[in-house]
Design an enzyme around this catalytic site. Structure first.
Site, mmCIF file in Angstrom:
data_model
loop_
_atom_site.group_PDB
_atom_site.id
_atom_site.type_symbol
_atom_site.label_atom_id
_atom_site.label_comp_id
_atom_site.label_asym_id
_atom_site.label_seq_id
_atom_site.Cartn_x
_atom_site.Cartn_y
_atom_site.Cartn_z
ATOM 1 N N CYS A 51 0.350 34.218 9.661
ATOM 2 C CA CYS A 51 0.710 34.834 10.951
ATOM 3 C C CYS A 51 0.927 33.730 11.979
ATOM 4 C CB CYS A 51 -0.389 35.774 11.389
ATOM 5 S SG CYS A 51 -0.644 37.087 10.190
ATOM 6 N N GLU A 108 0.831 -1.223 0.000
ATOM 7 C CA GLU A 108 0.000 0.000 0.000
ATOM 8 C C GLU A 108 0.857 1.261 0.000
ATOM 9 O OE1 GLU A 108 -2.293 -0.140 3.590
ATOM 10 O OE2 GLU A 108 -3.196 -2.058 3.104
ATOM 11 N N GLY A 123 2.032 4.986 -0.530
ATOM 12 C CA GLY A 123 1.469 6.303 -0.789
ATOM 13 C C GLY A 123 2.603 7.205 -1.222
HETATM 14 C C1 LIG Z 1 -2.717 1.714 6.456
HETATM 15 C C2 LIG Z 1 -1.845 2.583 5.633
HETATM 16 N N1 LIG Z 1 -1.343 2.089 4.482
HETATM 17 C C3 LIG Z 1 -0.533 2.834 3.688
HETATM 18 C C4 LIG Z 1 -0.190 4.128 4.049
HETATM 19 C C5 LIG Z 1 0.724 4.886 3.139
HETATM 20 O O1 LIG Z 1 1.877 5.288 3.780
HETATM 21 P P1 LIG Z 1 3.065 5.955 2.941
HETATM 22 O O2 LIG Z 1 2.486 7.143 2.253
HETATM 23 O O3 LIG Z 1 4.074 6.327 3.957
HETATM 24 O O4 LIG Z 1 3.542 4.923 1.978
HETATM 25 C C6 LIG Z 1 -0.667 4.675 5.236
HETATM 26 C C7 LIG Z 1 -0.288 6.032 5.630
HETATM 27 O O5 LIG Z 1 -0.667 6.600 6.599
HETATM 28 C C8 LIG Z 1 -1.526 3.883 6.050
HETATM 29 O O6 LIG Z 1 -2.027 4.355 7.194
#
Ligand SMILES: Cc1ncc(COP(=O)(O)O)c(C=O)c1O
Length: 386
Positions: free
Chosen positions: A308, A241, A243
């Site tokens: 600010c 997963e 991101g």
């Molecule tokens: C459950 C889960 N999967 C994947 C991610 C993606 O993390 P990253 O952007 O650090 O790869 C997050 C980020 O908070 C997450 O909470």
């Protein structure tokens, strides 16, 4: 990488502050992930950057989406995602999120024992395990520590899998996500070792989801090696997963110099700050800052935004040539948690976003207006009449 003249064109055409994305860099990051993780199924964590154009591009490349709110699920649906392409995470899912997941046929990541009774009938599910480890990242980015709110304990996990099955759900495996912006494979191997201890109680699993959390400069091959070993120990298919890793390098925040101030420190004041890029203030994150102007005389500058708030700094101690108001700065590695965490604090409309396809620019989010910011508010009658 987008060439300097093209960045200057984008700033002229769309104004600043402006987020720009390089499609080639996005594609390259996905290729690196696929090369390292082989046949793993990739669910992009859309919280990192939920722009619909970028989502559409990733969907076309065969990526699924990890969603953590009704709004993110709606975005996934908006670009045509359905069924097993959608993964729903979160420690406190709402009734609306369960209903949306059921409608789509998504897979739920169960975060606590109570959820067994809350899932829609016959749900596909994984169980999130908190390995109770400290990892090398900012405290607020660690999600697998003993005092973190996420997941069930390793001791609870086999019982939750069993309870899910007994309740008629399709309990497919385990999930672990230890935090974000982690670079070392050793943090991941420690977490996977805690999971491996569960094999005796769970037997083989259909899926092992090892989350994301890879820093921009992470040792991806090393992390992938550990993940693949962990999945094969369970006889499971590997899911990931990412991101940040997929979108961070693709994004740059363009901001113009408003002016300077010398008060013992040299401040370079810019038209972007914490409302456009919160990460430096929130996590002490460091982003590379590059001058898009020429000049010989270098100085050391703190780059500060217009809010600010004393913490409204994009970077400290940056070496830059002598600036003139109107000069353009590029804040790099800003594609993840940049636009997605931007806010309309101070009724500052959120910035525009543009995509570079190697030939030309496309506006993929128009700049907000003050009217957009207050659109959901009730305008007083007297004001409306005048
Ligand atoms: C459950 C889960 N999967 C994947 C991610 C993606 O993390 P990253 O952007 O650090 O790869 C997050 C980020 O908070 C997450 O909470």
């Amino acid at each position: 990488m987008i060439a300097r003249p093209d960045l200057l064109t984008a700033a002229e055409r769309f104004g600043t502050p402006l987020y720009v994305y390089d499609a080639a860099e996005l594609d390259a990051a996905l290729s690196r992930v696929r090369a390292a993780f082989g046949g793993a199924r990739v669910y992009y964590a859309i919280k990192a950057n939920p722009n619909l154009t970028l989502l559409g591009r990733l969907r076309a490349a065969g990526v699924g989406f990890e969603c953590v709110s009704a709004g993110e699920i709606a975005r996934a649906e908006q670009v045509g995602m359905t069924g097993d392409e959608v993964l729903i995470n979160g420690p406190a899912k709402s009734a609306g999120e369960y209903a949306a997941g059921a409608r789509l046929g998504a897979t739920f990541v169960v975060d606590r024992e109570e959820e067994v009774g809350l899932l829609p009938p016959g749900s596909r599910a994984l169980v999130r395990v908190n390995p109770a480890l400290s990892v090398s990242t900012h405290d607020h980015l660690a999600t697998g520590a003993a005092d973190s709110k996420f997941g069930v304990t390793p001791a609870q996990a086999p019982g939750v899998l069993e309870a899910l099955r007994a309740a008629g759900h399709d309990a497919r495996g385990l999930h672990v996500h230890i935090g974000s912006a982690i670079r070392d494979a050793s943090d991941f191997s420690a977490a996977f070792a805690r999971l491996a201890e569960l094999h005796a109680q769970t037997g083989d699993l259909e899926v092992l989801d090892v989350g994301g959390g890879w820093g921009v400069d992470a040792d991806l091959p090393g992390i992938a090696r550990e993940a693949r070993t962990a999945a094969s120990a369970f006889g499971a298919r590997l899911w990931v997963e990412p991101g940040r890793y997929l979108v961070a390098r693709a994004g740059t925040l363009l901001t113009r110099v408003v002016g300077t101030k010398r008060t013992g420190r040299n401040f370079l004041l810019t038209d972007a700050g914490m409302t456009e890029l919160l990460r430096p203030m929130l996590y002490g994150a460091e982003h590379p800052v590059t001058a898009l102007w020429n000049g010989d005389e270098e100085g050391t500058w703190d780059v500060a935004g217009p809010a600010c708030e004393s913490g409204d700094l994009l970077a400290r101690n940056v070496r830059l040539p002598s600036p003139t108001p109107g000069d353009l700065l590029a804040v790099g590695q800003a594609g993840a948690y940049g636009a997605s965490m931007s806010s309309a604090y101070l009724t500052r409309p959120r910035p525009a976003e543009a995509l570079w396809d190697g030939q030309d620019w496309t506006l993929i989010r128009r700049r907000e207006t003050p009217q957009d910011v207050w659109a959901a508010e009730i305008v007083p009658t007297a004001a409306r009449q005048s």
